[in-house]
Design a protein around this motif. Structure first.
Motif, short mmCIF file in Angstrom:
data_model
loop_
_atom_site.label_atom_id
_atom_site.label_comp_id
_atom_site.label_asym_id
_atom_site.label_seq_id
_atom_site.Cartn_x
_atom_site.Cartn_y
_atom_site.Cartn_z
N ILE A 505 4.53 -0.38 4.27
CA ILE A 505 3.14 -0.12 3.97
C ILE A 505 2.46 -0.40 3.02
CG2 ILE A 505 0.94 0.56 5.47
CD1 ILE A 505 3.18 -0.82 7.70
N GLU A 506 2.93 0.35 2.01
CA GLU A 506 1.98 0.26 0.56
C GLU A 506 2.77 -0.97 -0.42
OE1 GLU A 506 3.01 4.04 -1.22
OE2 GLU A 506 1.34 4.60 -0.04
N GLY A 507 3.70 -1.52 -0.27
CA GLY A 507 4.31 -2.27 -0.64
C GLY A 507 3.42 -3.37 -0.10
N LEU A 508 2.65 -3.67 1.20
CA LEU A 508 2.02 -4.74 1.63
C LEU A 508 0.59 -4.00 1.04
CD1 LEU A 508 3.66 -4.59 5.12
CD2 LEU A 508 3.68 -6.17 3.44
N ARG A 509 0.56 -3.57 0.82
CA ARG A 509 -1.25 -2.84 -0.25
C ARG A 509 -1.62 -3.02 0.61
NH1 ARG A 509 -0.74 -8.18 -1.30
NH2 ARG A 509 -2.95 -8.62 -0.46
N ILE A 524 -2.04 6.29 14.95
CA ILE A 524 -1.79 6.26 13.51
C ILE A 524 -1.81 4.86 13.44
CG2 ILE A 524 0.77 5.53 12.28
CD1 ILE A 524 2.54 8.22 13.12
N SER A 525 -2.69 4.63 12.30
CA SER A 525 -3.74 3.57 12.35
C SER A 525 -2.97 2.84 10.72
CB SER A 525 -4.65 3.23 12.20
OG SER A 525 -5.22 4.06 13.18
N LEU A 526 -2.07 1.40 10.59
CA LEU A 526 -1.71 0.42 10.10
C LEU A 526 -2.80 -0.40 9.31
CD1 LEU A 526 1.98 -0.17 10.86
CD2 LEU A 526 0.96 2.11 10.26
N ARG A 527 -3.35 0.02 8.14
CA ARG A 527 -4.34 -0.79 7.47
C ARG A 527 -4.20 -2.38 6.89
NH1 ARG A 527 -8.67 0.63 9.38
NH2 ARG A 527 -10.47 -1.03 8.17
N ILE A 528 -3.96 -3.42 7.19
CA ILE A 528 -2.60 -4.19 6.86
C ILE A 528 -3.61 -5.20 5.69
CG2 ILE A 528 -0.89 -5.06 6.49
CD1 ILE A 528 -0.03 -2.60 6.75
N PRO A 529 -3.61 -5.98 5.00
CA PRO A 529 -4.44 -7.69 4.81
C PRO A 529 -3.50 -8.23 5.33
CG PRO A 529 -3.35 -6.39 2.52
CD PRO A 529 -2.48 -5.64 4.09
N LEU A 530 -4.85 -9.36 5.55
CA LEU A 530 -4.43 -10.60 6.34
C LEU A 530 -3.22 -11.61 6.14
CD1 LEU A 530 -7.45 -11.39 7.94
CD2 LEU A 530 -5.62 -10.95 8.98
N THR A 531 -3.22 -11.61 4.48
CA THR A 531 -1.99 -12.54 4.12
C THR A 531 -1.89 -11.88 3.34
OG1 THR A 531 -2.13 -14.59 2.90
CG2 THR A 531 -3.66 -13.86 3.23
N LEU A 532 -0.62 -11.90 2.16
CA LEU A 532 -0.18 -11.57 0.82
C LEU A 532 0.09 -12.83 0.03
CD1 LEU A 532 2.93 -9.93 2.58
CD2 LEU A 532 0.85 -9.02 1.48
N ALA A 533 -0.67 -13.82 0.53
CA ALA A 533 -0.43 -15.58 -0.67
C ALA A 533 -2.19 -15.48 -1.40
CB ALA A 533 0.15 -16.03 0.61
N ILE A 534 -2.68 -15.35 -0.67
CA ILE A 534 -4.14 -15.81 -1.47
C ILE A 534 -5.52 -14.64 -0.60
CG2 ILE A 534 -5.57 -17.28 -1.74
CD1 ILE A 534 -4.14 -19.52 -1.57
N ILE A 535 -5.45 -14.61 -2.24
CA ILE A 535 -6.94 -13.20 -1.40
C ILE A 535 -8.62 -13.30 -2.20
CG2 ILE A 535 -5.43 -11.10 -1.45
CD1 ILE A 535 -5.63 -9.94 -3.95
N ASP A 536 -9.60 -13.19 -2.04
CA ASP A 536 -10.00 -13.05 -2.99
C ASP A 536 -10.15 -11.21 -3.38
OD1 ASP A 536 -11.72 -14.97 -2.25
OD2 ASP A 536 -12.12 -14.48 -0.09
N GLY A 636 9.18 -3.13 -11.66
CA GLY A 636 9.52 -0.84 -11.09
C GLY A 636 7.57 0.00 -11.74
N VAL A 637 6.61 -1.87 -12.43
CA VAL A 637 5.63 -0.41 -12.19
C VAL A 637 3.99 -0.49 -11.20
CG1 VAL A 637 2.89 -0.88 -14.66
CG2 VAL A 637 5.52 -1.50 -14.75
N SER A 638 4.34 0.76 -10.77
CA SER A 638 3.84 0.54 -9.28
C SER A 638 1.95 0.38 -8.75
CB SER A 638 3.85 1.31 -8.15
OG SER A 638 3.73 3.12 -9.13
N THR A 639 1.26 0.56 -10.49
CA THR A 639 0.27 0.49 -10.44
C THR A 639 -0.74 -0.97 -9.59
OG1 THR A 639 0.54 0.38 -12.77
CG2 THR A 639 -0.17 2.60 -11.41
N PHE A 640 0.66 -1.80 -9.87
CA PHE A 640 0.37 -3.33 -10.07
C PHE A 640 0.74 -3.29 -8.62
CE2 PHE A 640 0.11 -2.56 -14.98
CZ PHE A 640 -1.32 -2.39 -14.78
N ALA A 641 -0.12 -4.79 -8.36
CA ALA A 641 1.39 -5.36 -6.57
C ALA A 641 1.26 -6.77 -7.23
CB ALA A 641 -0.41 -5.46 -6.05
#
Length: 675
Positions: A505-509, A524-536, A636-641
């Protein structure tokens, strides 16, 4: 493998057929007397058998034939549908998937067929005697139609592209001849002139007079592959009209007239048959095209490159004084935005495709645990990026299994607690801004907080009597190797699932929230971005580098003067509307080595545990962010998506808020200790 490979195309279509069969079987477990479901499952098996034989999957065709035969007996009322029979066919459906993929075990198939025969024998044992007694007194409608008719008049036309799609009309005529004596007349009235004729199209229809004791179901089985798209009229031939119809077989209009105007007695059955056949004429449906997912991904990459190029053009146009260039830049920006939005819609799929896969899982879990479990789904029309859907399935499997195994009580415990005997698992989805919220809710016993704390202390995750908020305590269940199960089962208890859920889930931001009430269940609630391609995104500057903060996480922005910054040294807290909000100094966290700007900014972002401020030197503005993966060296730098390319060609890193906050807490604690 080529996209035009017929074997690959068959595997895709076979998978869809098996999904339909599985859904029909799962529905049938709740409505065993629903003949529409029985017929739907039979048609799916029949189609799979025929298609498998056509593409050389002989083992699949042979195995499916046994299952089809069993359901044919159910369809004809010879054997009742029973839970045992449906369960065996579900297992057989799994074996069919293995046969399609080429990794099935022959011994497993033989065992399933043996179980199938036992289920059929057990079912027919209780129904055979009544069926024999009832047959003479109350004949089925199809049997009555055969008794009154000497045969059938069949008139059909195939779709123009039927031969191009693999349908051979001669094989259909051969199957009709196997049923009885046939007289076939070709209908050539729609054959166009030679210059207008398309060689690959089927322009001919057929009028067939079939004589013999044949049921209507047998005729429908001949056309079962193409019945939805063809024109088909089937009418019974009255016994007294048989000789006349055969004598005038060379005069098709006369024969049709004789069939259309029989004696008064069978007029109603004939009219009903004609109405039924006419109703089969296909309505014009919305056309659709099957596109491989890889092509959509490639197109999305091209759109992303276009957005980056448009951003560079826009930057150049606004730095210059050429009004024509600026006008063209704005027009291209509008078109690129519309193309991006259209592309995003193409990638969106409803979560129904995800939720539907859990019906079988719940069925199997109910069988393995001995519990009665009901699955309820809500918000199935909510749409999410297809990549998100694919990556959500595995973590949701772990959560659903835990809900069924740990959360739900057995029937005796539920009745003693005043609950219904059947436990309920609810899967829900709804959109919230730029995120989709997936919820897994059960009405079980809830999470035992005392047990979670005791296990965490025993594993060294927390110190005895350490103060934790309720959410922090519940989040401990996602620690590696953590499990409160008293014993290990084949479903859970080893503590090797929930940590994978959190990482995915964290890998999906995304973030995970847990709510639990003792004796009432957990959510249990999973909050996931609608898309992984283009974001605002919100483009900010820290020192000489620029970064992107996902806009869905941003709540507000504040100014932090140098005096306020010095005053907050050692505690990193600000008061925001009478509430304390901690903040992180990104310049120190990233070791930029530069002096802070006189008027820094705080970007307040939402995390799973609350709100956190991120101190930056400058807020540049909104930015359409095309997400690019990190290089293997920096993965491996986890602080950046991920990363994105700015309009001037430079690279900006995209912040992963949850990982950033987790990484910054130790550093802030050390600063407070030093201060």
């Amino acid at each position: 493998m080529s996209a035009d490979d017929p074997i690959a195309a068959f595997r895709v279509e076979a998978g869809e057929l098996l999904d339909q069969v599985e859904q029909g079987l799962l529905d049938l477990t709740h409505r065993l007397d629903d003949m529409d479901l029985v017929n739907a499952v039979f048609r799916g098996l029949h189609t799979l058998k025929g298609s498998g034989a056509m593409f050389g999957f002989d083992a699949l065709a042979a195995f499916t034939h046994h299952c089809e035969t069993a359901f044919d007996r159910v369809r004809k009322g010879q054997v009742p549908a029973t839970p045992a029979l449906v369960g065996v066919i579900l297992s057989a459906q799994d074996h069919m998937r293995g046969l399609v993929e080429g990794n099935a075990s022959e011994s497993e198939g033989a065992a399933i067929l043996a179980s199938l025969q036992e289920a059929v024998d057990a079912a027919s044992g209780g129904a055979a005697a009544p069926a024999k007694d009832a047959a003479p007194s109350a004949p089925a409608p199809a049997t009555a139609a055969v008794a009154q008719a000497a045969g059938w008049n069949i008139r059909f036309r195939l779709p123009p592209d039927s031969m191009a799609n693999g349908t051979n009309p001669l094989m259909l005529l051969d199957e009709l001849r196997e049923l009885g004596s046939c007289t076939v007349v070709a209908l050539t009235d729609q054959v166009p002139p030679l210059p207008q004729l398309t060689p690959t199209h089927c322009h001919i229809g057929w009028d067939v007079t079939l004589v013999g004791d044949v049921s209507r179901d047998a005729i429908d089985d001949v056309f079962i592959f193409v019945m939805d798209d063809m024109e088909l009229t089937v009418t019974p031939i009255a016994a007294e009209a048989e000789a006349e119809s055969i004598a005038t077989e060379d005069a098709v209009p006369a024969a049709v007239a004789a069939v259309a105007a029989p004696s008064a007695a069978p007029a109603a059955p004939v009219a009903a048959a004609n109405d039924t056949a006419t109703a089969r004429a296909p309505a014009k449906a919305d056309e659709s095209v099957r596109v491989p997912a890889a092509r959509l991904d490639s197109l999305m990459d091209r759109v992303g490159e276009l957005v980056i190029a448009q951003s560079r053009l826009s930057q150049l146009a606004h730095h210059g004084h050429d009004l024509v260039l600026r006008s063209v830049s704005e027009e291209i920006e509008r078109l690129a935005g519309e193309l991006r939005d259209t592309m995003m819609v193409l990638r969106m799929v409803p979560v129904a495709s995800l939720f539907g896969r859990f019906r079988r899982l719940i069925h199997d879990l109910a069988r393995d645990t001995g519990k009665t479990i009901v699955l309820v789904t809500e918000g199935e029309a909510t749409e999410v990026d297809k990549t998100v859907i694919e990556r959500l399935f595995d973590p949701m499997v772990h959560l659903v299994r835990n809900s069924c195994d740990h959360g739900l009580e057995n029937a005796e415990q539920r009745v003693a607690a005043g609950k219904p005997e059947a436990g309920t698992v609810r899967l829900g989805a709804h959109q919230s801004g730029g995120e989709v919220v997936i919820t897994i809710r059960d009405d079980g016993r809830g999470i035992d907080r005392a047990r979670v704390r005791a296990k965490a202390e025993a594993n060294g995750l927390i110190q005895p009597d350490q103060a934790l908020s309720d959410q922090e305590l519940l989040q401990l269940i996602f620690a590696p190797g953590f499990s409160t199960a008293a014993q290990i089962t084949n479903l859970s208890g080893r503590g090797v699932g929930m940590d994978v859920v959190k990482r995915t889930i964290e890998g999906l931001r995304g973030t995970i929230d847990i709510q639990s009430v003792d004796g009432q269940g957990s959510t249990i609630s999973l909050r996931i971005p609608l898309t992984l391609a283009i974001i605002d995104g919100l483009l900010v500057r820290v020192g000489a580098s620029r970064y992107v903060i996902p806009l869905t996480a941003v709540e507000e922005c504040l100014e932090l003067s140098l005096e306020d910054d010095m005053r907050h040294r050692g505690r990193s807290l600000i008061t925001l509307r009478e509430k304390l909000v901690p903040f992180l100094r990104l310049r120190e966290l990233f070791a930029s080595g530069t002096k802070p700007d006189p008027y820094q900014k705080i970007v307040v972002v939402a995390t799973g545990q609350g709100r956190v401020g991120l101190v930056v030197d400058q807020i540049i503005g909104n930015h359409q962010t095309v997400i690019k993966p990190m290089s293997p060296l920096h993965r491996g730098v986890s602080t950046f998506a991920g990363a994105t390319i700015l309009g001037d060609g430079e690279v900006a890193l995209i912040l992963d808020i949850a990982q950033l906050v987790a990484a910054g807490q130790p550093q802030e604690e050390s600063l407070r200790a030093a201060g």
